[in-house]
Design an enzyme around this catalytic site. Structure first.
Site, PDB file in Angstrom:
ATOM      1  N   GLY A  12       6.146   7.242  -1.896  1.00 41.82           N
ATOM      2  CA  GLY A  12       6.081   7.704  -0.504  1.00 41.82           C
ATOM      3  C   GLY A  12       5.610   9.319  -0.232  1.00 41.82           C
ATOM      4  N   SER A  13       4.905   9.554  -1.163  1.00 38.44           N
ATOM      5  CA  SER A  13       4.587  11.070  -0.885  1.00 38.44           C
ATOM      6  C   SER A  13       3.553  10.992   0.465  1.00 38.44           C
ATOM      7  CB  SER A  13       4.083  11.858  -2.152  1.00 38.44           C
ATOM      8  OG  SER A  13       2.729  11.178  -2.465  1.00 38.44           O
ATOM      9  N   ASN A  14       2.825   9.863   0.488  1.00 39.41           N
ATOM     10  CA  ASN A  14       1.884   9.765   1.524  1.00 39.41           C
ATOM     11  C   ASN A  14       2.603   9.660   2.874  1.00 39.41           C
ATOM     12  OD1 ASN A  14      -1.282  10.089   1.000  1.00 39.41           O
ATOM     13  ND2 ASN A  14      -0.471   8.916  -0.905  1.00 39.41           N
ATOM     14  N   LYS A  65       3.793 -16.403   0.438  1.00 38.53           N
ATOM     15  CA  LYS A  65       3.472 -15.263   0.852  1.00 38.53           C
ATOM     16  C   LYS A  65       3.163 -15.338   2.408  1.00 38.53           C
ATOM     17  CE  LYS A  65      -0.727 -12.166   0.517  1.00 38.53           C
ATOM     18  NZ  LYS A  65      -1.106 -11.408  -0.508  1.00 38.53           N
ATOM     19  N   MET A  90       1.834  -1.851  -2.377  1.00 39.06           N
ATOM     20  CA  MET A  90       1.485  -2.586  -3.565  1.00 39.06           C
ATOM     21  C   MET A  90       1.117  -3.845  -3.574  1.00 39.06           C
ATOM     22  SD  MET A  90       0.837   0.062  -5.113  1.00 39.06           S
ATOM     23  CE  MET A  90      -0.076  -0.347  -7.012  1.00 39.06           C
ATOM     24  N   ARG A  91       0.798  -4.466  -2.381  1.00 37.86           N
ATOM     25  CA  ARG A  91       0.426  -5.987  -2.082  1.00 37.86           C
ATOM     26  C   ARG A  91      -0.844  -6.049  -1.256  1.00 37.86           C
ATOM     27  NH1 ARG A  91       4.405  -9.492  -3.375  1.00 37.86           N
ATOM     28  NH2 ARG A  91       6.217  -8.267  -3.893  1.00 37.86           N
ATOM     29  N   ASN A 107      -6.120   1.861   4.981  1.00 39.37           N
ATOM     30  CA  ASN A 107      -5.504   2.188   3.698  1.00 39.37           C
ATOM     31  C   ASN A 107      -5.912   3.385   2.876  1.00 39.37           C
ATOM     32  OD1 ASN A 107      -4.319   1.407   1.006  1.00 39.37           O
ATOM     33  ND2 ASN A 107      -6.149   0.637   0.485  1.00 39.37           N
ATOM     34  N   HIS A 109      -7.188   5.207  -0.811  1.00 41.20           N
ATOM     35  CA  HIS A 109      -7.264   4.850  -2.358  1.00 41.20           C
ATOM     36  C   HIS A 109      -7.652   5.992  -3.129  1.00 41.20           C
ATOM     37  CE1 HIS A 109      -8.119   2.042  -5.625  1.00 41.20           C
ATOM     38  NE2 HIS A 109      -8.971   2.677  -5.803  1.00 41.20           N
TER      39      HIS A 109
HETATM   40  C1  GRF Z   1      -1.543   6.961  -3.606  1.00 39.69           C
HETATM   41  O1  GRF Z   1      -2.369   7.478  -4.882  1.00 39.69           O
HETATM   42  C2  GRF Z   1      -2.195   6.113  -2.838  1.00 39.69           C
HETATM   43  O2  GRF Z   1      -3.739   6.341  -2.652  1.00 39.69           O
HETATM   44  C3  GRF Z   1      -2.346   4.625  -3.392  1.00 39.69           C
HETATM   45  O3  GRF Z   1      -1.039   4.506  -3.898  1.00 39.69           O
HETATM   46  C4  GRF Z   1      -0.479   5.820  -4.043  1.00 39.69           C
HETATM   47  C5  GRF Z   1       0.903   5.972  -3.279  1.00 39.69           C
HETATM   48  O4  GRF Z   1       1.554   7.172  -3.811  1.00 39.69           O
HETATM   49  N1  GRF Z   1      -2.797   3.632  -2.552  1.00 39.69           N
HETATM   50  P1  GRF Z   1       2.774   7.591  -2.694  1.00 39.69           P
HETATM   51  O5  GRF Z   1       3.729   6.453  -2.866  1.00 39.69           O
HETATM   52  O6  GRF Z   1       2.361   8.011  -1.346  1.00 39.69           O
HETATM   53  O7  GRF Z   1       3.405   8.908  -3.287  1.00 39.69           O
END
Ligand code: GRF
Length: 202
Positions: A12-14, A65, A90-91, A107, A109
């Site tokens: 969850g760093s983002n 699902k 991750m889904r 999203n 990426h």
């Molecule tokens: C990030 O690299 C994002 O681009 C990808 O998953 C990763 C998530 O990292 N979709 P975090 O959980 O936000 O640290």
């Protein structure tokens, strides 16, 4: 003010970067909800600290699902969510889900799409011999790591890089780029024409 739900599965760093950007006033919106499919994810601790409500949905608790997603959609509706921000979720969201929130799902990426799709984008770019990779923020459509591209930033791959050092630089760029894309969305600056995002003048 618009209501945002962030979806995350792990570190969850983002998510943290988005919380911090909102606190700094980079964009104005309510961070109403964290949707998390992993009861052990570190992002849940971040949500507690940021005082953001977490909705934990474990896929293993549902027969299909479809049922799993319906539960999420119900919650999003009751929280009146206007924008969904996938940040390490991750889904793959289904076509049905995308239809419910068409052009309202973002999203991030860790590559320059359409290169290096999938869950190992940083490692794949690192071993490929490419001299550059980067970060993409895009609208989500029915295909994986696909949809109209909002922002991209280049990250150079240095000869001295390890996978870890490259990863660290990519993450730092992600943390700067995602809040910018969210702001563009909230300011109504994004138009989609023929699968391309056109930036309206602010
Ligand atoms: C990030 O690299 C994002 O681009 C990808 O998953 C990763 C998530 O990292 N979709 P975090 O959980 O936000 O640290």
């Amino acid at each position: 003010m618009k209501n945002i739900a962030v979806f995350a599965s792990g570190n969850g760093s983002n998510f943290q970067a988005i919380v911090d950007a909102r606190t700094r006033g980079t964009f104005k919106a309510r961070l109403k909800l964290l949707v998390c499919d992993n009861p052990d994810a570190y992002v849940l601790k971040r949500a507690v600290k940021a005082k953001i409500k977490a909705f934990i949905v474990d896929r293993r608790d549902f027969l299909s699902k479809k049922d799993f997603e319906e539960q999420i959609i119900k919650k999003l509706k009751s929280e009146k969510i206007d924008l969904i921000v996938l940040a390490g979720f991750m889904r793959i969201v289904s076509a049905h889900f995308v239809k419910q929130y068409r052009n309202k799902i973002l999203n991030i990426h860790p590559s320059l799409l359409p290169a290096f799709k999938g869950a190992h984008a940083i490692g794949d770019a690192f071993i490929s011999g490419a001299k550059v990779t980067g970060v993409t923020v895009h609208f989500v459509d029915e295909m994986m790591d696909h949809g109209p591209i909002i922002l991209q930033e280049i990250v150079k791959i240095k000869e001295t890089d390890t996978k870890e050092s490259l990863e660290a630089r990519i993450h730092a760029v992600e943390h700067a780029v995602y809040p910018k894309a969210i702001k563009l969305f909230l300011d109504n600056r994004l138009r989609i024409r023929k699968a391309k995002v056109i930036l309206r003048r602010g």
